[in-house]
Design a protein around this motif. Structure first.
Motif, PDB file in Angstrom:
ATOM      1  N   SER A  31     -47.556 -20.869 -32.828  1.00 46.69           N
ATOM      2  CA  SER A  31     -48.773 -20.215 -33.284  1.00 46.69           C
ATOM      3  C   SER A  31     -49.130 -20.796 -34.640  1.00 46.69           C
ATOM      4  CB  SER A  31     -48.577 -18.698 -33.401  1.00 46.69           C
ATOM      5  OG  SER A  31     -49.687 -18.091 -34.037  1.00 46.69           O
ATOM      6  N   ASP A  32     -50.426 -20.999 -34.880  1.00 42.00           N
ATOM      7  CA  ASP A  32     -50.839 -21.542 -36.178  1.00 42.00           C
ATOM      8  C   ASP A  32     -51.252 -20.440 -37.153  1.00 42.00           C
ATOM      9  OD1 ASP A  32     -53.234 -20.724 -35.108  1.00 42.00           O
ATOM     10  OD2 ASP A  32     -54.136 -22.718 -35.009  1.00 42.00           O
ATOM     11  N   SER A  33     -50.977 -19.185 -36.806  1.00 45.18           N
ATOM     12  CA  SER A  33     -51.341 -18.058 -37.669  1.00 45.18           C
ATOM     13  C   SER A  33     -50.239 -17.796 -38.692  1.00 45.18           C
ATOM     14  CB  SER A  33     -51.564 -16.794 -36.835  1.00 45.18           C
ATOM     15  OG  SER A  33     -52.591 -16.973 -35.892  1.00 45.18           O
ATOM     16  N   SER A  34     -50.625 -17.602 -39.937  1.00 52.03           N
ATOM     17  CA  SER A  34     -49.636 -17.233 -40.951  1.00 52.03           C
ATOM     18  C   SER A  34     -49.203 -15.790 -40.788  1.00 52.03           C
ATOM     19  CB  SER A  34     -50.213 -17.460 -42.356  1.00 52.03           C
ATOM     20  OG  SER A  34     -51.375 -16.675 -42.556  1.00 52.03           O
ATOM     21  N   GLN A  35     -50.085 -14.964 -40.195  1.00 60.23           N
ATOM     22  CA  GLN A  35     -49.747 -13.583 -39.841  1.00 60.23           C
ATOM     23  C   GLN A  35     -50.077 -13.414 -38.363  1.00 60.23           C
ATOM     24  OE1 GLN A  35     -51.280 -10.568 -42.488  1.00 60.23           O
ATOM     25  NE2 GLN A  35     -51.096 -11.884 -44.281  1.00 60.23           N
ATOM     26  N   THR A  36     -49.059 -13.411 -37.543  1.00 58.83           N
ATOM     27  CA  THR A  36     -49.251 -13.489 -36.103  1.00 58.83           C
ATOM     28  C   THR A  36     -49.728 -12.164 -35.529  1.00 58.83           C
ATOM     29  OG1 THR A  36     -47.410 -15.051 -36.079  1.00 58.83           O
ATOM     30  CG2 THR A  36     -48.158 -14.202 -33.953  1.00 58.83           C
ATOM     31  N   PRO A  37     -50.838 -12.154 -34.772  1.00 56.21           N
ATOM     32  CA  PRO A  37     -51.296 -10.906 -34.139  1.00 56.21           C
ATOM     33  C   PRO A  37     -50.368 -10.498 -33.006  1.00 56.21           C
ATOM     34  CG  PRO A  37     -52.648 -12.752 -33.426  1.00 56.21           C
ATOM     35  CD  PRO A  37     -51.742 -13.291 -34.481  1.00 56.21           C
ATOM     36  N   HIS A  38     -50.426  -9.222 -32.642  1.00 53.57           N
ATOM     37  CA  HIS A  38     -49.438  -8.688 -31.703  1.00 53.57           C
ATOM     38  C   HIS A  38     -49.470  -9.376 -30.346  1.00 53.57           C
ATOM     39  CE1 HIS A  38     -53.043  -6.164 -30.902  1.00 53.57           C
ATOM     40  NE2 HIS A  38     -52.605  -6.176 -29.651  1.00 53.57           N
ATOM     41  N   TRP A  39     -50.641  -9.804 -29.888  1.00 58.21           N
ATOM     42  CA  TRP A  39     -50.709 -10.384 -28.549  1.00 58.21           C
ATOM     43  C   TRP A  39     -50.107 -11.789 -28.462  1.00 58.21           C
ATOM     44  CZ3 TRP A  39     -54.949  -9.182 -31.590  1.00 58.21           C
ATOM     45  CH2 TRP A  39     -55.701 -10.256 -32.085  1.00 58.21           C
ATOM     46  N   GLU A  40     -49.876 -12.421 -29.625  1.00 60.97           N
ATOM     47  CA  GLU A  40     -49.214 -13.724 -29.632  1.00 60.97           C
ATOM     48  C   GLU A  40     -47.700 -13.615 -29.759  1.00 60.97           C
ATOM     49  OE1 GLU A  40     -51.201 -17.526 -30.978  1.00 60.97           O
ATOM     50  OE2 GLU A  40     -51.664 -16.156 -32.622  1.00 60.97           O
ATOM     51  N   LEU A  41     -47.201 -12.431 -29.989  1.00 70.46           N
ATOM     52  CA  LEU A  41     -45.768 -12.258 -30.192  1.00 70.46           C
ATOM     53  C   LEU A  41     -45.019 -12.230 -28.859  1.00 70.46           C
ATOM     54  CD1 LEU A  41     -45.809  -9.593 -33.046  1.00 70.46           C
ATOM     55  CD2 LEU A  41     -45.323 -12.041 -33.241  1.00 70.46           C
ATOM     56  N   PRO A  42     -43.726 -12.532 -28.882  1.00 67.85           N
ATOM     57  CA  PRO A  42     -42.957 -12.595 -27.632  1.00 67.85           C
ATOM     58  C   PRO A  42     -42.743 -11.232 -26.987  1.00 67.85           C
ATOM     59  CG  PRO A  42     -41.918 -13.909 -29.348  1.00 67.85           C
ATOM     60  CD  PRO A  42     -42.962 -13.085 -30.019  1.00 67.85           C
TER      61      PRO A  42
ATOM     62  N   PRO B  47     -46.467  -8.726 -41.820  1.00 64.94           N
ATOM     63  CA  PRO B  47     -47.373  -9.875 -42.034  1.00 64.94           C
ATOM     64  C   PRO B  47     -46.584 -11.176 -42.093  1.00 64.94           C
ATOM     65  CG  PRO B  47     -47.062  -8.687 -44.091  1.00 64.94           C
ATOM     66  CD  PRO B  47     -46.377  -7.881 -43.029  1.00 64.94           C
ATOM     67  N   LEU B  48     -46.089 -11.609 -40.926  1.00 67.19           N
ATOM     68  CA  LEU B  48     -45.198 -12.762 -40.835  1.00 67.19           C
ATOM     69  C   LEU B  48     -45.736 -13.782 -39.845  1.00 67.19           C
ATOM     70  CD1 LEU B  48     -41.773 -10.873 -40.533  1.00 67.19           C
ATOM     71  CD2 LEU B  48     -42.698 -11.968 -42.595  1.00 67.19           C
ATOM     72  N   SER B  49     -45.286 -15.014 -40.007  1.00 70.41           N
ATOM     73  CA  SER B  49     -45.564 -16.046 -39.011  1.00 70.41           C
ATOM     74  C   SER B  49     -44.675 -15.816 -37.792  1.00 70.41           C
ATOM     75  CB  SER B  49     -45.322 -17.438 -39.591  1.00 70.41           C
ATOM     76  OG  SER B  49     -43.961 -17.605 -39.913  1.00 70.41           O
ATOM     77  N   LEU B  50     -45.033 -16.449 -36.678  1.00 70.77           N
ATOM     78  CA  LEU B  50     -44.337 -16.217 -35.422  1.00 70.77           C
ATOM     79  C   LEU B  50     -42.848 -16.503 -35.515  1.00 70.77           C
ATOM     80  CD1 LEU B  50     -44.318 -15.622 -32.397  1.00 70.77           C
ATOM     81  CD2 LEU B  50     -45.071 -17.982 -31.993  1.00 70.77           C
ATOM     82  N   ASN B  51     -42.469 -17.597 -36.154  1.00 74.11           N
ATOM     83  CA  ASN B  51     -41.057 -17.981 -36.197  1.00 74.11           C
ATOM     84  C   ASN B  51     -40.174 -16.931 -36.858  1.00 74.11           C
ATOM     85  OD1 ASN B  51     -41.397 -20.396 -34.867  1.00 74.11           O
ATOM     86  ND2 ASN B  51     -41.650 -21.602 -36.732  1.00 74.11           N
ATOM     87  N   MET B  52     -40.772 -16.136 -37.750  1.00 77.00           N
ATOM     88  CA  MET B  52     -40.005 -15.123 -38.456  1.00 77.00           C
ATOM     89  C   MET B  52     -39.583 -13.975 -37.543  1.00 77.00           C
ATOM     90  SD  MET B  52     -39.703 -16.212 -41.551  1.00 77.00           S
ATOM     91  CE  MET B  52     -40.474 -17.297 -42.747  1.00 77.00           C
ATOM     92  N   TYR B  53     -40.217 -13.834 -36.406  1.00 83.71           N
ATOM     93  CA  TYR B  53     -39.957 -12.691 -35.530  1.00 83.71           C
ATOM     94  C   TYR B  53     -38.732 -12.871 -34.642  1.00 83.71           C
ATOM     95  CZ  TYR B  53     -44.189 -10.168 -36.736  1.00 83.71           C
ATOM     96  OH  TYR B  53     -45.151  -9.450 -37.414  1.00 83.71           O
ATOM     97  N   TYR B  54     -38.288 -14.091 -34.462  1.00 85.61           N
ATOM     98  CA  TYR B  54     -37.186 -14.294 -33.522  1.00 85.61           C
ATOM     99  C   TYR B  54     -35.915 -13.591 -33.969  1.00 85.61           C
ATOM    100  CZ  TYR B  54     -40.235 -17.444 -31.043  1.00 85.61           C
ATOM    101  OH  TYR B  54     -41.294 -17.953 -30.323  1.00 85.61           O
ATOM    102  N   ALA B  55     -35.687 -13.496 -35.267  1.00 88.01           N
ATOM    103  CA  ALA B  55     -34.506 -12.779 -35.759  1.00 88.01           C
ATOM    104  C   ALA B  55     -34.599 -11.295 -35.413  1.00 88.01           C
ATOM    105  CB  ALA B  55     -34.360 -12.970 -37.265  1.00 88.01           C
ATOM    106  N   LEU B  56     -35.809 -10.719 -35.493  1.00 92.13           N
ATOM    107  CA  LEU B  56     -35.979  -9.311 -35.143  1.00 92.13           C
ATOM    108  C   LEU B  56     -35.695  -9.081 -33.662  1.00 92.13           C
ATOM    109  CD1 LEU B  56     -39.309  -8.543 -37.057  1.00 92.13           C
ATOM    110  CD2 LEU B  56     -36.980  -8.011 -37.792  1.00 92.13           C
ATOM    111  N   ILE B  57     -36.154 -10.008 -32.828  1.00 90.28           N
ATOM    112  CA  ILE B  57     -35.943  -9.880 -31.384  1.00 90.28           C
ATOM    113  C   ILE B  57     -34.455 -10.034 -31.065  1.00 90.28           C
ATOM    114  CG2 ILE B  57     -36.498 -10.900 -29.149  1.00 90.28           C
ATOM    115  CD1 ILE B  57     -39.192 -11.763 -30.469  1.00 90.28           C
ATOM    116  N   TYR B  58     -33.809 -11.005 -31.693  1.00 88.93           N
ATOM    117  CA  TYR B  58     -32.363 -11.168 -31.514  1.00 88.93           C
ATOM    118  C   TYR B  58     -31.634  -9.868 -31.860  1.00 88.93           C
ATOM    119  CZ  TYR B  58     -31.084 -15.980 -30.371  1.00 88.93           C
ATOM    120  OH  TYR B  58     -30.839 -17.152 -29.712  1.00 88.93           O
TER     121      TYR B  58
END
Length: 260
Positions: free
Chosen positions: A67-78, A236-247
């Protein structure tokens, strides 16, 4: 003719690790169509271009998109669907890493210089044996703590003609580049079958917490699919930052269910 990895598993008495869930990841945007159809349909693959496939990873939510968003919207999240290890049918190929990352030259030359099909195996039983051989246990696999290359080669008498096995072990231990994330040794399962969610019930569905405020989604996950909804918070995070939360959510789920 079997691949070198298949031949290795066949000739060695490898203790298979415990069966970890299989995880299918998609964008949260797709939850509406999944709710309407109750099915995860195979899609045309851009690596195996003649095949329609569903992809799963053993134990880890390793599939990633951009995703090219600095703050990823919910529909782009895994959004992740977790299934019991023996629930998925129609397995066509098993790889000890992300085949897409291999095809896109994300791995070192000592891997990309070897043809991809030299690493393929078949059948879900191969996954547990691969984990047992290269990691020793499912817990160490989830923690990405492989056996050292020297220990692996000594344990299985790996010789100079076993380049594929040495390369795979070396890749599992590779930490020298940010291109080599958890996909470098996460077991990939390719299937040709559609997954009908009302019949092949997931054990959990992981979504951004905002989706769990919608009663229709909760009723579908719990009522129709018979799964446990798991939510992760939004910041307010980029997409890559969310993988740790999902893990974190998935590993905590494993602990609650006695899988670790």
């Amino acid at each position: 003719m079997p691949s070198p990895l298949e031949a290795f598993l066949a000739r060695n008495s490898v203790a298979a690790a415990e069966g970890l869930p299989l995880i299918h990841t998609t964008r949260s945007y797709n939850i509406r169509s999944l709710m309407e159809g109750d099915v995860i349909n195979p899609q045309r693959c851009d690596v195996f271009t003649s095949d329609d496939l569903n992809y799963f990873f053993v134990g880890r939510p390793a599939y990633k998109f951009e995703s090219d968003s600095s703050q990823t919207p919910h529909w782009e999240l895994p959004c992740c669907f977790l299934f019991e290890s023996d629930a998925i049918k129609g397995v066509k190929r098993v790889f000890p890493f992300d085949s897409g990352a291999f095809a896109n030259k994300r791995y070192p030359s000592y891997m990309s210089s070897i043809p991809l099909d030299r690493f393929t195996t078949n059948g879900l039983d191969a996954a547990g044996k691969i984990i047992g051989a290269f990691f020793g246990s499912g817990k160490k696999y989830l923690e990405m703590k492989p056996k050292s290359v020297s220990d692996f080669e000594q344990q299985y008498s790996i010789g100079p003609l076993d380049a594929e096995l040495s390369a795979a072990s070396r890749l599992a231990n590779e930490v020298t580049s940010d291109k080599f994330d958890d996909r470098r040794f996460t077991i990939e399962i390719q299937t040709e079958d559609a997954v009908h969610l009302a019949r092949t019930s997931p054990i959990a569905v992981v979504l951004p917490e905002i989706y769990l405020d919608d009663k229709r989604i909760i009723e579908k996950i719990q009522g129709t699919w018979g799964a446990e909804p798991l939510g992760y918070p939004m910041y307010p995070l980029s997409l890559n930052m969310y993988y740790a939360l999902i893990y974190h959510e998935i590993l905590e789920f494993y602990k609650r269910k006695g899988m670790l």
